[in-house]
Enzyme design. Structure first.
Site, mmCIF file in Angstrom:
data_model
loop_
_atom_site.group_PDB
_atom_site.id
_atom_site.type_symbol
_atom_site.label_atom_id
_atom_site.label_comp_id
_atom_site.label_asym_id
_atom_site.label_seq_id
_atom_site.Cartn_x
_atom_site.Cartn_y
_atom_site.Cartn_z
ATOM 1 N N HIS A 93 -5.033 9.606 0.047
ATOM 2 C CA HIS A 93 -5.096 8.950 1.350
ATOM 3 C C HIS A 93 -5.953 9.684 2.361
ATOM 4 O O HIS A 93 -5.624 9.742 3.558
ATOM 5 C CB HIS A 93 -3.685 8.727 1.906
ATOM 6 C CG HIS A 93 -3.573 7.426 2.681
ATOM 7 N ND1 HIS A 93 -4.016 7.301 3.979
ATOM 8 C CD2 HIS A 93 -3.110 6.214 2.326
ATOM 9 C CE1 HIS A 93 -3.801 6.057 4.383
ATOM 10 N NE2 HIS A 93 -3.246 5.367 3.399
ATOM 11 N N HIS B 152 3.937 -2.252 2.976
ATOM 12 C CA HIS B 152 4.004 -0.917 2.369
ATOM 13 C C HIS B 152 5.294 -0.806 1.565
ATOM 14 O O HIS B 152 6.368 -1.105 2.096
ATOM 15 C CB HIS B 152 3.941 0.160 3.462
ATOM 16 C CG HIS B 152 2.653 0.129 4.229
ATOM 17 N ND1 HIS B 152 2.443 -0.719 5.301
ATOM 18 C CD2 HIS B 152 1.493 0.806 4.039
ATOM 19 C CE1 HIS B 152 1.198 -0.544 5.739
ATOM 20 N NE2 HIS B 152 0.604 0.375 5.003
ATOM 21 N N HIS C 117 -5.926 2.825 -4.059
ATOM 22 C CA HIS C 117 -5.852 3.099 -2.616
ATOM 23 C C HIS C 117 -6.202 4.569 -2.341
ATOM 24 O O HIS C 117 -5.657 5.169 -1.433
ATOM 25 C CB HIS C 117 -4.443 2.765 -2.122
ATOM 26 C CG HIS C 117 -4.306 2.733 -0.625
ATOM 27 N ND1 HIS C 117 -5.221 2.137 0.202
ATOM 28 C CD2 HIS C 117 -3.340 3.226 0.201
ATOM 29 C CE1 HIS C 117 -4.827 2.263 1.477
ATOM 30 N NE2 HIS C 117 -3.704 2.927 1.498
ATOM 31 N N ASP D 52 0.825 -1.218 0.000
ATOM 32 C CA ASP D 52 0.000 0.000 0.000
ATOM 33 C C ASP D 52 0.861 1.271 0.000
ATOM 34 O O ASP D 52 2.037 1.233 0.345
ATOM 35 C CB ASP D 52 -0.879 0.044 1.259
ATOM 36 C CG ASP D 52 -2.025 -0.951 1.188
ATOM 37 O OD1 ASP D 52 -2.031 -1.791 0.280
ATOM 38 O OD2 ASP D 52 -2.912 -0.884 2.060
ATOM 39 N N ASP D 53 0.224 2.361 -0.349
ATOM 40 C CA ASP D 53 0.731 3.741 -0.190
ATOM 41 C C ASP D 53 1.789 4.159 -1.208
ATOM 42 O O ASP D 53 2.275 5.283 -1.154
ATOM 43 C CB ASP D 53 1.306 3.992 1.223
ATOM 44 C CG ASP D 53 0.259 3.858 2.299
ATOM 45 O OD1 ASP D 53 -0.924 3.635 1.953
ATOM 46 O OD2 ASP D 53 0.607 3.956 3.488
HETATM 47 ZN ZN ZN Z 1 -2.560 3.291 3.287
#
Ligand code: ZN
Length: 389
Positions: A259, A346, A255, A205-206
């Site tokens: 954020h 991540h 995603h 993620d991210d």
């Molecule tokens: Zn995230």
């Protein structure tokens, strides 16, 4: 009745085919009973602008509380203009597309783009990729150097299905990046997953970040694949990385754009978060994600209803944002991972990259295969059919 009317003209770019000037026009209207936000390109090509305006007017004439029309605008080979107008109106969707040849000054349809022989291939691809019976419906389409894009309305919104140009007898002479596309389809075809051996879906993620390319290399060296839930606002600066993800057989998921905590957003903001990200990924790679990982793992009823993306959470969380030691992170994954696990990591930390090397080595010793989310679901289906527990 109070009414605010705003019309903003932005100069999009001044040069281009036929020495025309292009603008992106935004109309925002707000009254007590309804709101309306419309963004669309003005090409200064009368024939085309007339059709765009006519579509917008037809939407505005309807009864609504909220009308939002967003656009995509692309010029292919300095000649072909592709416009998509996406309408959101009180929980319903509509779509209109225009493909315009500026040299011949005419709108193009499917028969102008591909040979008749290709229609069967296209229909098969559409029916495979989409869950519903498309029924030779090609009136909403656009294209770029890699793909033909077909747009459909379904129960939850607008569905886009892409068909590689290489799979068709494409009639227009545009600069198609041949080698890259071949590499992409060949890589995807050669992968073999054994349903009798354990599988795990690693997810990141991210990202993307400066560590993502190294993570892709580690995966690739080990014939492993993963799913990357990327942030929309980073995609522009990492489009090569995203294309490498796909070329290596990995999967890209959404995603959100930047954020935000999705649960506190208005519906419009939510759609912005999701759709903008979808659009940027598609723009940069030709690929449209089908999975969403909500930020902070918080699911949202509105999202479930109005996004045609499937929400994917996880079953193993090593908390790599919290633990600073790559061995600790690796051990937390290795100890908790079972057949069918989805692991949350991540790709924004060096320690996660280091942990990945250990994780792959150890889980490989246990015969694990590293698959994408789509592959995980496929294997589960196959196992059901074969009666494998
Ligand atoms: Zn995230």
């Amino acid at each position: 009745m109070k009414k605010i009317f705003l019309s903003i003209l932005l100069i999009f770019f001044i040069t281009g085919c036929g020495h025309k000037e292009y603008y992106i026009n935004t109309i925002i209207e707000n009254s007590d009973s309804k709101v309306c936000a419309i963004t669309y390109p003005v090409t200064n090509i009368k024939k085309l602008d007339k059709q765009v305006i006519s579509y917008i007017e037809s939407q505005k004439e309807k009864n609504f509380k909220e009308l939002n029309i967003d656009y995509t605008f692309d010029i292919i080979d300095d000649r072909y203009i592709n416009i998509v107008l996406k309408t959101y109106m009180d929980e319903t969707f509509d779509i209109q597309t225009f493909v315009f040849d500026t040299k011949k000054s005419k709108f193009l349809e499917i028969d102008d783009l591909v040979s008749k022989n290709s229609l069967i291939t296209i229909n098969q691809t559409l029916e495979n990729k989409s869950n519903k019976n498309i029924g030779y419906n090609y009136d909403k389409l656009t294209f770029d150097e890699n793909f033909l894009y077909f747009y459909f309305l379904n129960d939850v919104g607008i569905e886009t299905v892409n068909v590689p140009i290489h799979d068709t007898e494409f009639l227009l002479d545009i600069g198609i990046p041949e080698l890259e596309e071949k590499l992409f389809s060949e890589t995807k075809k050669t992968k073999v997953i054994d349903p009798y051996k354990p599988i795990v879906a690693l997810t990141f993620d991210d990202g993307p970040s400066k560590y993502t390319d190294d993570i892709l290399d580690v995966l690739s060296e080990n014939d492993a694949n993963a799913t990357f839930f990327v942030l929309g606002n980073k995609v522009k600066n990492y489009s090569n990385t995203l294309n490498k993800m796909l070329a290596n057989g990995n999967e890209i998921g959404n995603h959100s754009y930047n954020h935000r905590e999705l649960q506190v957003l208005s519906e419009e903001e939510l759609l912005f978060q999701i759709e903008t990200t979808q659009d940027i990924i598609k723009e940069k790679t030709g690929y449209t994600p089908i999975y969403l990982r909500p930020t902070y793992g918080n699911t949202n009823n509105f999202l479930k209803k109005n996004s045609n993306l499937e929400i994917v959470l996880w079953t193993v969380d090593p908390e790599d944002w919290k633990y600073k030691n790559s061995k600790t992170i690796a051990n937390r994954v290795i100890n908790k991972t079972k057949d069918g696990s989805i692991v949350l990591m991540h790709d924004t930390k060096k320690r996660s990259l280091e942990a990945l090397k250990i994780i792959i080595k150890k889980l490989k010793e246990k015969d694990f295969q590293f698959v994408t989310i789509s592959e995980l679901k496929e294997v589960n289906e196959i196992r059901k059919k074969l009666g494998i527990k």
